[in-house]
Each structure stands twice: as structure tokens, then as C-alpha cells.
Motif scaffolding. Sequence first.
Motif, PDB file in Angstrom:
ATOM      1  N   TYR A  45      54.807  20.103  18.019  1.00  0.00           N
ATOM      2  CA  TYR A  45      56.258  20.039  18.203  1.00  0.00           C
ATOM      3  C   TYR A  45      56.675  18.667  18.718  1.00  0.00           C
ATOM      4  CZ  TYR A  45      57.501  24.942  17.475  1.00  0.00           C
ATOM      5  OH  TYR A  45      57.760  26.156  16.929  1.00  0.00           O
ATOM      6  N   VAL A  46      55.930  18.175  19.667  1.00  0.00           N
ATOM      7  CA  VAL A  46      56.247  16.881  20.268  1.00  0.00           C
ATOM      8  C   VAL A  46      56.172  15.770  19.233  1.00  0.00           C
ATOM      9  CG1 VAL A  46      55.368  15.167  21.908  1.00  0.00           C
ATOM     10  CG2 VAL A  46      55.594  17.543  22.604  1.00  0.00           C
ATOM     11  N   GLN A  47      55.149  15.790  18.407  1.00  0.00           N
ATOM     12  CA  GLN A  47      54.977  14.740  17.398  1.00  0.00           C
ATOM     13  C   GLN A  47      56.049  14.793  16.316  1.00  0.00           C
ATOM     14  OE1 GLN A  47      50.860  15.550  16.439  1.00  0.00           O
ATOM     15  NE2 GLN A  47      50.164  13.851  17.724  1.00  0.00           N
ATOM     16  N   ALA A  48      56.692  15.952  16.133  1.00  0.00           N
ATOM     17  CA  ALA A  48      57.735  16.091  15.117  1.00  0.00           C
ATOM     18  C   ALA A  48      59.085  15.579  15.600  1.00  0.00           C
ATOM     19  CB  ALA A  48      57.856  17.555  14.700  1.00  0.00           C
ATOM     20  N   MET A  49      59.223  15.276  16.880  1.00  0.00           N
ATOM     21  CA  MET A  49      60.497  14.786  17.414  1.00  0.00           C
ATOM     22  C   MET A  49      60.756  13.361  16.951  1.00  0.00           C
ATOM     23  SD  MET A  49      60.563  16.022  21.317  1.00  0.00           S
ATOM     24  CE  MET A  49      60.428  17.722  21.757  1.00  0.00           C
ATOM     25  N   SER A 127      55.693  25.989  28.929  1.00  0.00           N
ATOM     26  CA  SER A 127      54.984  27.253  28.791  1.00  0.00           C
ATOM     27  C   SER A 127      55.119  27.863  27.398  1.00  0.00           C
ATOM     28  CB  SER A 127      55.445  28.249  29.858  1.00  0.00           C
ATOM     29  OG  SER A 127      56.828  28.400  29.827  1.00  0.00           O
ATOM     30  N   SER A 128      55.922  27.228  26.526  1.00  0.00           N
ATOM     31  CA  SER A 128      56.004  27.667  25.135  1.00  0.00           C
ATOM     32  C   SER A 128      56.261  26.450  24.247  1.00  0.00           C
ATOM     33  CB  SER A 128      57.113  28.698  24.949  1.00  0.00           C
ATOM     34  OG  SER A 128      58.375  28.091  25.066  1.00  0.00           O
ATOM     35  N   ARG A 129      55.964  26.609  22.963  1.00  0.00           N
ATOM     36  CA  ARG A 129      56.106  25.475  22.049  1.00  0.00           C
ATOM     37  C   ARG A 129      57.536  24.955  21.958  1.00  0.00           C
ATOM     38  NH1 ARG A 129      52.939  27.954  17.031  1.00  0.00           N
ATOM     39  NH2 ARG A 129      53.701  29.837  17.991  1.00  0.00           N
ATOM     40  N   ALA A 130      58.504  25.851  21.889  1.00  0.00           N
ATOM     41  CA  ALA A 130      59.894  25.425  21.711  1.00  0.00           C
ATOM     42  C   ALA A 130      60.522  24.919  23.011  1.00  0.00           C
ATOM     43  CB  ALA A 130      60.723  26.579  21.160  1.00  0.00           C
ATOM     44  N   GLU A 131      59.930  25.236  24.138  1.00  0.00           N
ATOM     45  CA  GLU A 131      60.513  24.862  25.429  1.00  0.00           C
ATOM     46  C   GLU A 131      60.633  23.351  25.612  1.00  0.00           C
ATOM     47  OE1 GLU A 131      60.100  26.894  29.703  1.00  0.00           O
ATOM     48  OE2 GLU A 131      58.270  25.951  28.993  1.00  0.00           O
ATOM     49  N   VAL A 132      59.733  22.590  25.031  1.00  0.00           N
ATOM     50  CA  VAL A 132      59.762  21.137  25.178  1.00  0.00           C
ATOM     51  C   VAL A 132      61.020  20.544  24.547  1.00  0.00           C
ATOM     52  CG1 VAL A 132      58.466  20.480  23.099  1.00  0.00           C
ATOM     53  CG2 VAL A 132      58.268  19.108  25.157  1.00  0.00           C
ATOM     54  N   LEU A 133      61.630  21.243  23.594  1.00  0.00           N
ATOM     55  CA  LEU A 133      62.845  20.756  22.946  1.00  0.00           C
ATOM     56  C   LEU A 133      64.015  20.673  23.925  1.00  0.00           C
ATOM     57  CD1 LEU A 133      62.610  22.755  19.602  1.00  0.00           C
ATOM     58  CD2 LEU A 133      61.850  20.426  20.049  1.00  0.00           C
ATOM     59  N   LYS A 134      63.962  21.429  25.016  1.00  0.00           N
ATOM     60  CA  LYS A 134      65.026  21.415  26.017  1.00  0.00           C
ATOM     61  C   LYS A 134      65.206  20.030  26.637  1.00  0.00           C
ATOM     62  CE  LYS A 134      64.429  26.213  27.399  1.00  0.00           C
ATOM     63  NZ  LYS A 134      64.003  27.090  28.496  1.00  0.00           N
ATOM     64  N   LEU A 135      64.136  19.275  26.727  1.00  0.00           N
ATOM     65  CA  LEU A 135      64.244  17.939  27.315  1.00  0.00           C
ATOM     66  C   LEU A 135      65.143  17.029  26.493  1.00  0.00           C
ATOM     67  CD1 LEU A 135      60.657  17.126  28.606  1.00  0.00           C
ATOM     68  CD2 LEU A 135      62.688  17.620  29.937  1.00  0.00           C
ATOM     69  N   PHE A 136      65.232  17.291  25.201  1.00  0.00           N
ATOM     70  CA  PHE A 136      66.077  16.476  24.339  1.00  0.00           C
ATOM     71  C   PHE A 136      67.335  17.212  23.923  1.00  0.00           C
ATOM     72  CE2 PHE A 136      61.969  14.314  23.582  1.00  0.00           C
ATOM     73  CZ  PHE A 136      62.355  13.064  24.013  1.00  0.00           C
ATOM     74  N   GLU A 137      67.598  18.359  24.515  1.00  0.00           N
ATOM     75  CA  GLU A 137      68.789  19.163  24.250  1.00  0.00           C
ATOM     76  C   GLU A 137      68.972  19.413  22.765  1.00  0.00           C
ATOM     77  OE1 GLU A 137      71.758  16.816  26.183  1.00  0.00           O
ATOM     78  OE2 GLU A 137      71.206  17.575  28.142  1.00  0.00           O
ATOM     79  N   VAL A 138      67.893  19.765  22.077  1.00  0.00           N
ATOM     80  CA  VAL A 138      67.929  20.053  20.652  1.00  0.00           C
ATOM     81  C   VAL A 138      68.302  21.517  20.478  1.00  0.00           C
ATOM     82  CG1 VAL A 138      66.537  20.205  18.559  1.00  0.00           C
ATOM     83  CG2 VAL A 138      66.227  18.291  20.124  1.00  0.00           C
ATOM     84  N   ASP A 139      69.189  21.800  19.519  1.00  0.00           N
ATOM     85  CA  ASP A 139      69.632  23.176  19.308  1.00  0.00           C
ATOM     86  C   ASP A 139      69.549  23.591  17.842  1.00  0.00           C
ATOM     87  OD1 ASP A 139      71.682  21.805  18.179  1.00  0.00           O
ATOM     88  OD2 ASP A 139      73.260  22.641  19.426  1.00  0.00           O
ATOM     89  N   SER A 140      68.400  23.471  17.240  1.00  0.00           N
ATOM     90  CA  SER A 140      68.169  23.899  15.857  1.00  0.00           C
ATOM     91  C   SER A 140      69.107  23.207  14.869  1.00  0.00           C
ATOM     92  CB  SER A 140      68.304  25.413  15.716  1.00  0.00           C
ATOM     93  OG  SER A 140      67.400  26.054  16.544  1.00  0.00           O
TER      94      SER A 140
END
Length: 164
Positions: A45-49, A127-140
Motif C-alpha cells: 500500500y505504501v509503495q502505491a502512494m 494495524s491494517s493495510r488501509a490505515e496508513v492511507l489516513k496519514l495522507f487523508e486519502v478517501d478512495s
Amino acid sequence: MSNKKQEKENNKNKEKIMSVLARNKRQLTYIYSSESVLGKKVLGYVQAMNKHIETIDISKTKLSDTAWVEISNELNMPFKNIFKADSVTDEQNHDFDEKDWIKMIQNNPAILHHPIAINAEDIMIVSSRAEVLKLFEVDSAGLEKGFNHEEPTTSSTSKGESFI
């Protein structure tokens, strides 16, 4: 401003200056162990950002003792809550001190079960794969879920993100 507030602000500014970890809003620092299943999954997930990513696999690259102390302080968590304590059981149930935990993580990177993500002033245990997206405020990709009869929102609803 009261003396306590001023003192707290000064300490906060000193901590920013003394940080040993790189801090940039456009960069994510991802600390994980390649011996952790979750760490490897979140890495995808991180590498896809679309951001600059600094990955630190502690199985290959050791963090300094100072960096670990800084992480513990910023998370406001003791090491026993950061590391997977059940993998380092002590027959006599001793409470390990800070030096013990640092020595254990340096010699057994697998005890970092949950990766750590840092973006500027934000730091979190993932603690989950999608949780890291919160740091960049990504919303699908800005798509809002609605009723079947409603048109979807196709514009960006994330702060600071552009929608194509």
C-alpha cells in the motif's frame, strides 16, 4: 500565554529541532520488519502512494537507540505496547526497561509486528493495510458512496489531493 503553555511550546519546538527521523509532509517514513506479515502487506500500500517513501526494514537496517526512544515518546507508548511482547516471554515475568527493549529489537526485529508510519508531525502504529492511507487523508479517489438513484461524487473530497 501562561508560563506552562509557553514552556510546553518551547519543549515542543526543541523536540522538532532535535528529531533524528526525517520529517516532511511530502514524505512518508515507513518503518517495518520484513519478518512481519503485516509489515510486508502494508508495504504494498505504501509503495502505491504518490508520495516520496522512505522505507526502513529493521531486519536489514538498524535504527539507532535514539530513534527508538523518539518513536516511543512521540507515540506516547511504552516499548511493551509497541513491540509484540508475547514473542519475548520472560519466564519470571520481569518488567523490561527501555534498554532491554532496545537491545531486543536490535537483535530480534520480528518483535515489531505492527509497522510504524511517520508523515511530518504525524506518527502512527499501523494495524491494517488501509490505515496508513489516513496519514495522507486519502478517501478512495474522492468517490462518495450514495444511493443507487444518486450520481456519485467524482470530485476530490480529500484535503490537498488533486483528482483526475
